[in-house]
Every structure is written in C-alpha cells, then in structure tokens.
Design an enzyme around this catalytic site. Structure first.
Site, PDB file in Angstrom:
ATOM      1  N   ASN A  32       0.865  -1.193   0.000  1.00  0.00           N
ATOM      2  CA  ASN A  32       0.000   0.000   0.000  1.00  0.00           C
ATOM      3  C   ASN A  32       0.894   1.233   0.000  1.00  0.00           C
ATOM      4  OD1 ASN A  32       0.419   1.110   2.789  1.00  0.00           O
ATOM      5  ND2 ASN A  32      -0.505  -0.834   3.442  1.00  0.00           N
ATOM      6  N   ARG A 151      -8.940  -4.194  -2.494  1.00  0.00           N
ATOM      7  CA  ARG A 151      -8.787  -5.271  -1.515  1.00  0.00           C
ATOM      8  C   ARG A 151     -10.011  -6.181  -1.417  1.00  0.00           C
ATOM      9  NH1 ARG A 151      -4.473  -4.815   1.943  1.00  0.00           N
ATOM     10  NH2 ARG A 151      -2.927  -3.390   1.117  1.00  0.00           N
ATOM     11  N   HIS A 184      -8.688   0.507   2.649  1.00  0.00           N
ATOM     12  CA  HIS A 184      -9.732  -0.182   3.412  1.00  0.00           C
ATOM     13  C   HIS A 184     -10.722   0.862   3.915  1.00  0.00           C
ATOM     14  CE1 HIS A 184      -6.957  -3.796   4.499  1.00  0.00           C
ATOM     15  NE2 HIS A 184      -7.800  -4.157   3.560  1.00  0.00           N
ATOM     16  N   ASP A 186     -12.000   1.153   6.775  1.00  0.00           N
ATOM     17  CA  ASP A 186     -11.749   1.621   8.142  1.00  0.00           C
ATOM     18  C   ASP A 186     -10.622   2.645   8.235  1.00  0.00           C
ATOM     19  OD1 ASP A 186      -9.442   0.071   7.978  1.00  0.00           O
ATOM     20  OD2 ASP A 186      -9.932  -1.237   9.667  1.00  0.00           O
ATOM     21  N   CYS A 277      -7.104  -0.809  12.948  1.00  0.00           N
ATOM     22  CA  CYS A 277      -6.528  -1.918  12.198  1.00  0.00           C
ATOM     23  C   CYS A 277      -6.009  -3.012  13.108  1.00  0.00           C
ATOM     24  CB  CYS A 277      -5.400  -1.420  11.293  1.00  0.00           C
ATOM     25  SG  CYS A 277      -5.959  -0.529   9.841  1.00  0.00           S
TER      26      CYS A 277
END
Length: 282
Positions: A32, A151, A184, A186, A277
């Site tokens: 990433n 993802r 992601h 989150d 995470c």
C-alpha cells in the site's frame, strides 16, 4: 439472580475485542502507499505502542482477547486483526486476502475462531479483507458498510449477505473506495454509534457518499487528519481511541459528548494501519 448468572449477563454486554500481539511485526514488503521499505519498524517501540493501545481499550471498558502469532513468523501484518474476519453472532466470515503476502494469515485466524466456538464461513476465491472493509453502523447497527476496491471484490457483498444470514433484518451496502491511500474502509470511515460516523468524503465516489448519508449522519474529517489516520479509531461506548495529533476532529467529538483518547500508533502507520486496524470486535 445468582451471582454467576449476573456475571455472565454483564460480560455479554461488555464489548470484546481481538488483538494479535506484534511479535513478528516488521516492514518487509510494500502493498500500500504507506509502506516505505526505507523507513523500517522499531519492533520494541511497536510493542510498547500496542501494549498502550490494549491498556487504553481495557481502561475504556472493553475486554481484550489476545491471539498469539506462534508459527506466523513470515506474516508481519497478522498484527492487523481487523482484517481477520467479519463477525456476526457466532459466525466468522474469514478474509481472503488480495495480496499473496498476507494470504497465509487466514490459516491462523481460522484456527483461533474455530477453537473459540465460531463457525467459519467465506469464499477463498472472492477477495475480501474482513472488518477492515466492513463496519456495522446506521439504525440499530443493522447496516454493514463494506468497502469495495483493490482489496475487497464487489462479489463479496452478496456472499457476505448470504453466508452471514441469520434471519434478522440487516443489510449490506457497498462503498466504493477511490483513493489508494485509503485502501480499506476503516481508514476513512468510523461509525461512532447507530446515529453518527466520522469519515473522509474524498476517499469515496459520489454515489457512495450519497448512500452513506442515507444510512447515518456524517462528520467530515479534514484531509490532513484523515492522512493522520483519524478515522482509524476504536470506539468503546463514548470513548474514541485514535492516533495522536487529530485535535480538530477530537474537538468536534468532545462537543458531541465523546471522550477522545489519543495513543501513539506511529510504528504501525508505517505499514498503513493504526488503532482500528489492530483490533476486531468479536
């Protein structure tokens, strides 16, 4: 009510969170935009930060279950427990990681969930990355906001809805991620309760922003604080635990009656993760 029954009843209402000890955490590949191989990780410092996060979560009223990463020496990102699975009741929809570097984590997560009484489901042929890309929010927390992008595949939306179906009234909505820094959901969205969430709007496409507003009230986080992982927060009751240095959004939340508790997650941010995470509500 007998004391033992009372204890079990009280424990049922305590938020339980899974964390994985960062025994093998390091920066050994780049999958990433945050992962700069030149920076490296101070593992001793990372462990202290992880311990402080765990303490802060427990001090806020949650119970932390720790999964050890014995045998996972080649899987440095297994510390990011959010990606393990999507949880509903006693079912765990296991992650199917998009990148080969993380695919071995599934075996260890499946062992843990099976040993702890969960029914493991999921499709290994459909990329999806657990609660890193799936957050409960909205009215009575019955909406599962699922990030769709590099993802998690759009096919996971239907598969999750089918395999976590328990006969209750809930729904899945897809949220298209468009900024590679926020890979992601989150990292850019955090439901605080059933009424309100914080988010960085420009991580999502226009249609997603519209759909999210239909499900919950949204408080915008600035780009500066979004890049400082303000949205990657752990919520325990009225406590919002996030990486330090996000005073702007913290002030907004305090005015709404929340208590913001800052922690230092700088070592984990080097790998593209922060407080949320490292945790999974179970």
């Amino acid at each position: 009510m007998a004391s033992s029954t009372l204890v079990r009843t009280l424990e049922h209402h305590v938020k339980r969170i899974l964390m994985v000890r960062p025994t093998h955490f390091e920066l050994k590949y780049s999958i990433n935009p945050w992962m700069d191989m030149k920076r490296g990780v101070n593992r001793e410092k990372a462990l202290k930060q992880w311990d402080q996060l765990k303490y802060t979560i427990e001090n806020s009223g949650a119970k932390v279950e720790v999964m050890e990463s014995t045998g996972a020496e080649s899987l440095p990102d297994i510390v990011f427990a959010a990606n393990a699975a999507i949880i509903k009741g006693n079912k765990a929809y296991l992650a199917s990681f998009a990148h080969p570097e993380r695919q071995g984590e599934r075996y260890f997560y499946e062992q843990w969930f099976t040993n702890n009484g969960y029914e493991c489901v999921g499709d290994q042929d459909i990329p999806s990355e657990g609660a890193g890309d799936a957050l409960w929010g909205g009215d009575q927390l019955r909406t599962l906001f699922m990030g769709v992008g590099t993802r998690t595949d759009v096919r996971a939306l239907r598969d999750v809805a089918n395999k976590l179906d328990d006969g209750t009234n809930w729904k899945v909505i897809g949220c298209r991620l468009v900024d590679p820094r926020f890979y992601h959901i989150d990292t850019a969205f955090c439901p605080l309760n059933e009424d309100v969430a914080i988010y960085y709007p420009y991580a999502f496409d226009h249609i997603t922003r519209h759909n999210m507003r239909n499900e919950t009230d949204l408080i915008e986080v600035s780009q500066k604080e979004a890049r400082n992982f303000a949205c990657n927060a752990v919520v325990v009751g009225q406590n919002v635990i996030m990486h330090q240095g996000n005073e702007e959004i913290a002030n907004k939340l305090v005015k709404l009656g929340f208590t913001v508790r800052f922690v230092d997650m700088s070592e984990f941010i080097k790998s593209g993760g922060s407080s949320k995470c490292c945790t999974l509500q179970i």
